[in-house]
Design a protein around this motif. Structure first.
Motif, PDB file in Angstrom:
ATOM      1  N   ALA A  92       0.808  -1.215   0.000  1.00 49.90           N
ATOM      2  CA  ALA A  92       0.000   0.000   0.000  1.00 49.90           C
ATOM      3  C   ALA A  92       0.846   1.273   0.000  1.00 49.90           C
ATOM      4  O   ALA A  92       0.310   2.381  -0.071  1.00 49.90           O
ATOM      5  N   THR A  93       2.163   1.123   0.046  1.00 54.20           N
ATOM      6  CA  THR A  93       3.046   2.292   0.127  1.00 54.20           C
ATOM      7  C   THR A  93       3.549   2.656  -1.260  1.00 54.20           C
ATOM      8  O   THR A  93       4.249   1.866  -1.917  1.00 54.20           O
ATOM      9  N   GLU A  94       3.185   3.848  -1.718  1.00 56.73           N
ATOM     10  CA  GLU A  94       3.657   4.339  -3.011  1.00 56.73           C
ATOM     11  C   GLU A  94       4.957   5.110  -2.801  1.00 56.73           C
ATOM     12  O   GLU A  94       4.986   6.148  -2.142  1.00 56.73           O
ATOM     13  N   VAL A  95       6.043   4.607  -3.380  1.00 62.22           N
ATOM     14  CA  VAL A  95       7.366   5.192  -3.184  1.00 62.22           C
ATOM     15  C   VAL A  95       7.706   6.189  -4.288  1.00 62.22           C
ATOM     16  O   VAL A  95       8.271   7.249  -4.030  1.00 62.22           O
ATOM     17  N   LEU A  96       7.375   5.854  -5.526  1.00 61.44           N
ATOM     18  CA  LEU A  96       7.543   6.780  -6.654  1.00 61.44           C
ATOM     19  C   LEU A  96       6.163   7.176  -7.154  1.00 61.44           C
ATOM     20  O   LEU A  96       5.306   6.322  -7.397  1.00 61.44           O
ATOM     21  N   LYS A  97       5.951   8.475  -7.336  1.00 61.64           N
ATOM     22  CA  LYS A  97       4.605   8.995  -7.585  1.00 61.64           C
ATOM     23  C   LYS A  97       4.543   9.772  -8.893  1.00 61.64           C
ATOM     24  O   LYS A  97       4.237  10.954  -8.928  1.00 61.64           O
TER      25      LYS A  97
END
Length: 360
Positions: free
Chosen positions: A15-20
């Protein structure tokens, strides 16, 4: 050599977006540095370019090839890691030759490539040694040499100097710059060290929380930061930021009630609008002049020929830094007057975004 294009790169771990949605174009032969604080997504970005991590969305193009779904060995890249990643049981020669041997390259071609790289890096005398017999700087050269022998289209560097001591980092920065001048290979270099970024890069990309804050030449980012984050991330000592309110007559009222002149703006905020005023320590002048403000020197950092004065106007306010040549005449506790020249000020709105200066 080849152009590198990162288009709308997104990467999530659960659930963690690192690159957006990161998009970067690195021109053929350009040295681009990705800089930002720990956890901003720098190394993840490098790993998706290398093919060590799969993109959640977006694509990677090298030259005219979409390499998004290709294996690392098929992308034409060579990556140098922070940890060097040398085989301890192999000699320097064998470490440098390893990738070419796996690719079943002709022995004479391997030997020529290894010795050429060793000559470029000035490690010809180390080829028979094992990694344990090398210094940190020598191991880093071997890791770079292993990348050079592959003659990649793109070099990727992941914080390659972070394990070295301060003096060696300075010397290795020079060697990186000289290496790039010799080879001209397109390079994407990741670091958290803004000094490395400013000294090595043709172009800097500042990353924060998986998004690009600003991209441009080192001079552009230093002279015209897009926001307070970029302004304070680049530059040592970092830029002073003062809380203020827009006043009449092209002036601003500081939090302590004192007034300073502002540069002409493209669109001046209304009177009473909160804003932040930035000024770099080297742009503050000590001495009597119109609009000079009184301060007390709270602390002095002496660094050889330079001194950083920490100036306070009141007992409970935050000190501002002023950097100047150290002639030994000033001491802690001295009362001084300082000028914050209007043409050297950087203005930011309540959201921390830069306000455009007239004519800039």
């Amino acid at each position: 050599m080849a152009r590198l294009s990162i288009e709308g790169a997104r990467k999530s771990f659960g659930a963690t977006e690192v690159l957006k949605g990161v998009s970067i174009d690195v021109a053929d032969g350009e040295f681009t540095v990705i800089v930002g604080p720990s956890g901003c997504g720098k190394s993840t970005l490098l790993r998706v370019v290398a093919g060590l991590e799969d993109l959640t969305d977006g694509r990677i193009v090298i030259g005219d090839r979409d390499v998004t779904d290709l294996a690392p060995s098929e992308r034409g890249i060579a990556m140098v890691f922070q940890s060097y990643a040398l085989y301890p049981h192999l000699s320097v020669y064998e470490n440098m030759a390893f990738g070419l041997k796996i690719a079943k390259t002709d022995k004479s071609a391997i030997d020529a490539a290894v010795r050429r790289a060793a000559a470029i890096l000035n490690i010809e005398g180390l080829l028979d040694r094992k990694p344990a017999a090398l210094s940190g700087g020598q191991r880093q050269r071997v890791a770079i040499g292993r990348a050079i022998v592959r003659q990649p289209q793109i070099f990727l560097f992941d914080e390659p100097l972070s394990n070295l001591d301060a003096d060696l980092r300075v010397r290795m920065r020079y060697e990186f710059a000289e290496l790039h001048r010799q080879l001209g290979t397109t390079t994407l270099y990741v670091t958290h060290d803004q000094v490395e970024a400013m000294t090595l890069a043709d172009r800097i990309v500042v990353l924060r929380d998986g998004r690009i804050e600003q991209a441009g030449t080192p001079r552009e980012l230093y002279a015209r930061p897009a926001n307070i984050f970029v302004a304070q991330f680049l530059g040592t000592p970092r830029m002073n930021i003062l809380a203020a309110t827009m006043a009449e007559g092209g002036r601003a009222a500081l939090a302590d009630g004192r007034s300073i002149a502002l540069p002409s703006l493209e669109a001046a905020p209304a009177t009473g609008t909160p804003l932040s005023i930035g000024i770099r320590p080297e742009d503050i002048a000590i001495g009597d002049a119109p609009d000079a403000l009184p301060f007390t020197i709270r602390f002095i950092e002496r660094l050889g020929g330079l001194a950083t004065l920490h100036l306070g106007a009141h007992a409970d306010d935050e000190a501002i830094a002023c950097q100047l040549r150290d002639d030994g005449r000033l001491d802690e506790g001295d009362a001084v007057t300082a000028v914050l020249p209007a043409d050297r000020l950087h203005l930011f709105d309540a959201a921390g975004q830069a306000l455009g200066k007239a004519g800039k």
